[in-house]
Design an enzyme around this catalytic site. Structure first.
Site, PDB file in Angstrom:
ATOM      1  N   GLU A  39       0.827  -1.206   0.000  1.00  0.00           N
ATOM      2  CA  GLU A  39       0.000   0.000   0.000  1.00  0.00           C
ATOM      3  C   GLU A  39       0.859   1.253   0.000  1.00  0.00           C
ATOM      4  OE1 GLU A  39      -3.035   0.227  -0.603  1.00  0.00           O
ATOM      5  OE2 GLU A  39      -3.655  -1.857  -0.399  1.00  0.00           O
ATOM      6  N   GLN A  44       1.811   6.339  -4.607  1.00  0.00           N
ATOM      7  CA  GLN A  44       2.157   7.296  -5.663  1.00  0.00           C
ATOM      8  C   GLN A  44       2.693   6.591  -6.908  1.00  0.00           C
ATOM      9  OE1 GLN A  44       1.491  10.437  -5.253  1.00  0.00           O
ATOM     10  NE2 GLN A  44       1.196  10.578  -3.034  1.00  0.00           N
ATOM     11  N   GLY A  83      10.679   7.633  -5.807  1.00  0.00           N
ATOM     12  CA  GLY A  83      10.330   8.998  -5.429  1.00  0.00           C
ATOM     13  C   GLY A  83       9.620   9.070  -4.091  1.00  0.00           C
ATOM     14  N   TYR A  84       9.294  10.300  -3.676  1.00  0.00           N
ATOM     15  CA  TYR A  84       8.630  10.512  -2.384  1.00  0.00           C
ATOM     16  C   TYR A  84       9.371   9.715  -1.299  1.00  0.00           C
ATOM     17  CZ  TYR A  84       4.855  12.322  -5.315  1.00  0.00           C
ATOM     18  OH  TYR A  84       4.133  13.021  -6.239  1.00  0.00           O
ATOM     19  N   TYR A 122      -6.365   5.957   5.031  1.00  0.00           N
ATOM     20  CA  TYR A 122      -6.441   5.036   3.903  1.00  0.00           C
ATOM     21  C   TYR A 122      -5.638   3.756   4.157  1.00  0.00           C
ATOM     22  CZ  TYR A 122      -5.134   2.732  -0.367  1.00  0.00           C
ATOM     23  OH  TYR A 122      -4.886   1.769  -1.295  1.00  0.00           O
ATOM     24  N   ASP A 140      -9.358   5.987  -1.940  1.00  0.00           N
ATOM     25  CA  ASP A 140      -8.174   6.479  -2.653  1.00  0.00           C
ATOM     26  C   ASP A 140      -8.625   7.057  -3.985  1.00  0.00           C
ATOM     27  OD1 ASP A 140      -8.807   4.267  -4.197  1.00  0.00           O
ATOM     28  OD2 ASP A 140      -6.769   3.471  -4.250  1.00  0.00           O
ATOM     29  N   CYS A 204     -18.829  -2.435 -19.383  1.00  0.00           N
ATOM     30  CA  CYS A 204     -18.705  -2.366 -17.924  1.00  0.00           C
ATOM     31  C   CYS A 204     -19.909  -3.009 -17.233  1.00  0.00           C
ATOM     32  CB  CYS A 204     -18.561  -0.916 -17.474  1.00  0.00           C
ATOM     33  SG  CYS A 204     -18.448  -0.705 -15.684  1.00  0.00           S
ATOM     34  N   CYS A 210     -24.568   3.289 -13.814  1.00  0.00           N
ATOM     35  CA  CYS A 210     -23.658   4.435 -13.772  1.00  0.00           C
ATOM     36  C   CYS A 210     -24.341   5.693 -14.303  1.00  0.00           C
ATOM     37  CB  CYS A 210     -22.401   4.128 -14.578  1.00  0.00           C
ATOM     38  SG  CYS A 210     -21.194   5.469 -14.551  1.00  0.00           S
ATOM     39  N   THR A 304       5.393  16.969  -7.618  1.00  0.00           N
ATOM     40  CA  THR A 304       3.994  17.350  -7.450  1.00  0.00           C
ATOM     41  C   THR A 304       3.791  18.856  -7.496  1.00  0.00           C
ATOM     42  OG1 THR A 304       3.685  15.399  -6.059  1.00  0.00           O
ATOM     43  CG2 THR A 304       1.961  17.059  -5.995  1.00  0.00           C
TER      44      THR A 304
END
Length: 347
Positions: A39, A44, A83-84, A122, A140, A204, A210, A304
């Site tokens: 997770e 990202q 990253g991050y 989350y 999310d 779908c 929807c 970002t």
């Protein structure tokens, strides 16, 4: 609420999931360490990009204790390219807390998971529901997209009102008896079926229900307020070379991007200066340089909220560097991917 019209929403999702779910290594094992790690990596990062990192990470650090006791530089090196980097540092901090404060026992409740550094609603909801079937709904980017389209919700998802509304709706729809399966189903549905661009709406399973599909609003949802202003920064990296061909690296400090990673000595300017102006500044910084030359390839590295305009300068010194590093040892240092790309360009 609109969702009351769709009592079979969770059943349809779980049925779709049983047929279409991807075979991923952290699924089915209910190991909280593996689920937590997956997770964090995928926060990202898309699955196709994150999967090799996940597999390498669990190879290098197969248990929470292995991660807790590893040198930070090794952790950052294994993470390099994702990253991050605060995510990697938080992972290790949390692993050390579990190992040293909790006796190596991974938290088994939503509240306990929230006590881990870097874990928010989350991630705590995902791990608690998937591993322990706790009735916690995940929200999310995929969930925002699925719910906003199916129920035609125009509340911006990046507002306080939007966060609260979608969290309540997600909990209302949650199949409490199989929370883990449902959460994985809705996230997978958003990743594979209800994609951001050009989803296959005609094929779908949700197209009859929807609202966005029937109102021709699929490409307009979810609604998100404009991003914050982008900051432009100008990085001029100094690739030092002494008489032996050795170079220099420095460790980035805290409270900025790429915390704890290594880089060539940096000259950062406040604006987009001309090559001649940067040359003058570098000549002042390295008065003993026998040659200063701008390298032909520049990089625009987009984060970002920041765009980094990066150039590399070769600077030759007629001396021996006391802290010089042989080029063959550069691979040992965790570094931003843009610097790794520069180093690899001549290989």
């Amino acid at each position: 609420m609109e969702e009351e019209k769709f009592a079979d929403f969770s059943a349809l999702l779980c049925k779709w999931y049983a047929i279409h779910k991807r075979d991923l290594p952290w699924r089915g094992v209910k190991n909280p360490y593996y689920v937590w790690l997956s997770e964090i990596i995928l926060q990202q990062t898309r699955v196709i990009q994150g999967l090799p990192y996940y597999l390498n990470f669990v190879t290098q650090f197969p248990t929470v204790a292995d991660l807790a006791n590893a040198p930070e530089e090794k952790v950052l090196k294994v993470w390099q390219g994702l990253g991050y980097y605060s995510r990697a540092k938080n992972l290790q901090h949390a692993a050390q807390y579990i190992t040293r404060e909790l006796g190596g026992v991974f938290p088994t409740t939503y509240e306990g998971l929230l006590s881990l550094k870097g874990v928010g609603d989350y991630t705590a909801s995902a791990v608690a529901s998937i591993c322990y079937n706790a009735p916690k709904a995940v929200v999310d980017g995929n969930v925002y997209r699925v719910l906003s389209r199916i129920f035609d919700i125009e509340i911006p998802i990046n507002t306080t009102e939007g966060v609260k509304y979608f969290r309540e709706l997600a909990y209302h729809l949650l199949d409490k008896d199989r929370a883990g399966e449902y959460n994985q189903a809705i996230m997978e549905f958003g990743a594979l079926q209800c994609k951001p661009q050009s989803p296959d709406c005609k094929g779908c399973v949700m197209n009859e229900k929807c609202l966005a599909y029937h109102k021709d609003k699929v490409d307009k949802l979810p609604v998100k307020l404009p991003k914050v202003k982008i900051t432009h920064r100008y990085f001029h990296y100094c690739v030092i070379s002494d008489t032996r061909g050795y170079t220099l690296m420095e460790r980035r400090g805290e409270k900025d991007i790429w915390q704890g990673l290594y880089q060539f000595p940096l000259l950062e300017t406040t604006g987009d200066l001309s090559e001649a102006d940067v040359y003058v500044l570098l000549k002042e910084k390295y008065p003993k340089a026998v040659d200063i030359a701008l390298q032909p390839k520049a990089f625009l590295h987009k984060l970002t909220h920041q765009h980094l305009h990066i150039s590399f300068w070769k600077i030759e010194l007629a001396e021996v560097l006391a802290q010089g590093i042989p080029p063959t040892e550069l691979e040992k240092y965790p570094m931003p991917v843009v610097i790794q790309k520069y180093i690899n360009k001549d290989k």
